[in-house]
Write a protein that holds these residues in place. Structure first.
Motif, short mmCIF file in Angstrom:
data_model
loop_
_atom_site.label_atom_id
_atom_site.label_comp_id
_atom_site.label_asym_id
_atom_site.label_seq_id
_atom_site.Cartn_x
_atom_site.Cartn_y
_atom_site.Cartn_z
N HIS A 40 0.83 -1.21 0.00
CA HIS A 40 0.00 0.00 0.00
C HIS A 40 0.87 1.26 0.00
O HIS A 40 0.55 2.24 -0.69
N GLN A 41 1.96 1.24 0.75
CA GLN A 41 2.84 2.39 0.81
C GLN A 41 3.45 2.67 -0.57
O GLN A 41 3.47 3.82 -1.03
N ILE A 42 3.91 1.64 -1.24
CA ILE A 42 4.50 1.80 -2.57
C ILE A 42 3.44 2.24 -3.58
O ILE A 42 3.69 3.09 -4.43
N GLN A 43 2.24 1.69 -3.47
CA GLN A 43 1.16 2.10 -4.37
C GLN A 43 0.80 3.57 -4.15
O GLN A 43 0.57 4.30 -5.11
N ASP A 44 0.77 4.01 -2.90
CA ASP A 44 0.49 5.41 -2.61
C ASP A 44 1.56 6.32 -3.19
O ASP A 44 1.26 7.41 -3.70
N LEU A 45 2.81 5.88 -3.14
CA LEU A 45 3.89 6.65 -3.74
C LEU A 45 3.71 6.74 -5.25
O LEU A 45 3.98 7.78 -5.86
N ARG A 46 3.25 5.67 -5.86
CA ARG A 46 3.01 5.66 -7.31
C ARG A 46 1.89 6.64 -7.68
O ARG A 46 1.98 7.37 -8.65
N VAL A 47 0.83 6.64 -6.88
CA VAL A 47 -0.29 7.56 -7.13
C VAL A 47 0.19 9.01 -7.00
O VAL A 47 -0.13 9.86 -7.85
N THR A 48 0.98 9.29 -5.97
CA THR A 48 1.54 10.63 -5.79
C THR A 48 2.41 11.02 -6.97
O THR A 48 2.34 12.14 -7.48
N GLU A 49 3.22 10.08 -7.41
CA GLU A 49 4.10 10.31 -8.57
C GLU A 49 3.28 10.66 -9.81
O GLU A 49 3.63 11.59 -10.55
N LEU A 50 2.21 9.94 -10.05
CA LEU A 50 1.36 10.22 -11.21
C LEU A 50 0.69 11.58 -11.10
O LEU A 50 0.55 12.29 -12.10
N GLU A 51 0.28 11.96 -9.90
CA GLU A 51 -0.32 13.29 -9.71
C GLU A 51 0.69 14.38 -10.03
O GLU A 51 0.36 15.38 -10.67
N LEU A 52 1.94 14.18 -9.60
CA LEU A 52 2.97 15.18 -9.87
C LEU A 52 3.33 15.25 -11.35
O LEU A 52 3.77 16.28 -11.84
N SER A 53 3.14 14.15 -12.06
CA SER A 53 3.50 14.13 -13.48
C SER A 53 2.44 14.79 -14.36
O SER A 53 2.71 15.09 -15.53
N LYS A 54 1.25 15.03 -13.82
CA LYS A 54 0.16 15.58 -14.64
C LYS A 54 0.54 16.91 -15.29
O LYS A 54 0.30 17.12 -16.48
N ALA A 55 1.12 17.82 -14.53
CA ALA A 55 1.46 19.13 -15.08
C ALA A 55 2.47 19.00 -16.20
O ALA A 55 2.35 19.63 -17.25
N PHE A 56 3.46 18.15 -16.00
CA PHE A 56 4.49 17.94 -17.02
C PHE A 56 3.89 17.29 -18.26
O PHE A 56 4.15 17.72 -19.38
N ARG A 57 3.05 16.28 -18.08
CA ARG A 57 2.44 15.60 -19.22
C ARG A 57 1.48 16.52 -19.98
O ARG A 57 1.40 16.47 -21.21
N ARG A 58 0.76 17.39 -19.27
CA ARG A 58 -0.10 18.36 -19.94
C ARG A 58 0.72 19.32 -20.80
O ARG A 58 0.32 19.66 -21.92
N LEU A 59 1.85 19.75 -20.27
CA LEU A 59 2.72 20.65 -21.03
C LEU A 59 3.24 19.97 -22.29
O LEU A 59 3.24 20.56 -23.37
N ILE A 60 3.66 18.72 -22.17
CA ILE A 60 4.15 17.98 -23.34
C ILE A 60 3.02 17.80 -24.36
O ILE A 60 3.23 17.98 -25.56
N ALA A 61 1.82 17.48 -23.90
CA ALA A 61 0.68 17.32 -24.81
C ALA A 61 0.38 18.64 -25.52
O ALA A 61 0.14 18.67 -26.72
N TRP A 62 0.42 19.75 -24.77
CA TRP A 62 0.16 21.07 -25.36
C TRP A 62 1.21 21.40 -26.42
O TRP A 62 0.89 21.90 -27.49
N MET A 63 2.47 21.11 -26.12
CA MET A 63 3.54 21.36 -27.09
C MET A 63 3.34 20.52 -28.36
O MET A 63 3.52 21.00 -29.48
N ASN A 64 2.96 19.25 -28.18
CA ASN A 64 2.72 18.38 -29.34
C ASN A 64 1.54 18.86 -30.18
O ASN A 64 1.59 18.82 -31.41
N LEU A 65 0.48 19.30 -29.53
CA LEU A 65 -0.67 19.84 -30.26
C LEU A 65 -0.29 21.08 -31.04
O LEU A 65 -0.69 21.24 -32.20
N ASN A 66 0.47 21.96 -30.43
CA ASN A 66 0.90 23.18 -31.12
C ASN A 66 1.77 22.86 -32.32
O ASN A 66 1.61 23.46 -33.38
N CYS A 67 2.68 21.92 -32.18
CA CYS A 67 3.54 21.54 -33.31
C CYS A 67 2.70 20.95 -34.44
O CYS A 67 2.91 21.27 -35.61
N GLY A 68 1.77 20.10 -34.09
CA GLY A 68 0.90 19.50 -35.10
C GLY A 68 0.06 20.54 -35.81
O GLY A 68 -0.11 20.51 -37.02
N PHE A 69 -0.46 21.47 -35.03
CA PHE A 69 -1.27 22.55 -35.61
C PHE A 69 -0.44 23.37 -36.58
O PHE A 69 -0.89 23.69 -37.68
#
Length: 79
Positions: A40-69
């Motif tokens: 459970h402790q390791i799973q909670d760390l994974r969930v926290t890690e994914l939450e922290l990655s959201k901002a970075f992944r959104r930025l990458i997705a935005w950059m990819n959309l802009n390049c495609g556009f």
């Protein structure tokens, strides 16, 4: 991009460290009956890690959309 990626990388390193330590002490963890707790402790760390990655992944997705556009809306040079 830097701060978001740094936070995400730090969370990944922390999870990997905790997982590695748990695997190194697996016999003691099993003997004390802490297997579920560690899982459970390791799973909670994974969930926290994914939450922290959201901002970075959104930025990458935005950059990819802009390049495609830009690629699809740039006039072609017809020589």
């Amino acid at each position: 991009m830097g701060p978001n990626q740094a936070l995400w990388n730090k969370a990944v390193q922390h999870r990997v460290t905790v997982t590695s330590t748990a695997l190194g002490s697996i016999k003691g963890i099993k003997l004390m009956g802490l297997t579920e707790h560690m899982a459970h402790q390791i799973q909670d760390l994974r969930v926290t890690e994914l939450e922290l990655s959201k901002a970075f992944r959104r930025l990458i997705a935005w950059m990819n959309l802009n390049c495609g556009f830009l690629i699809w809306h740039t006039p072609l040079d017809m020589c």
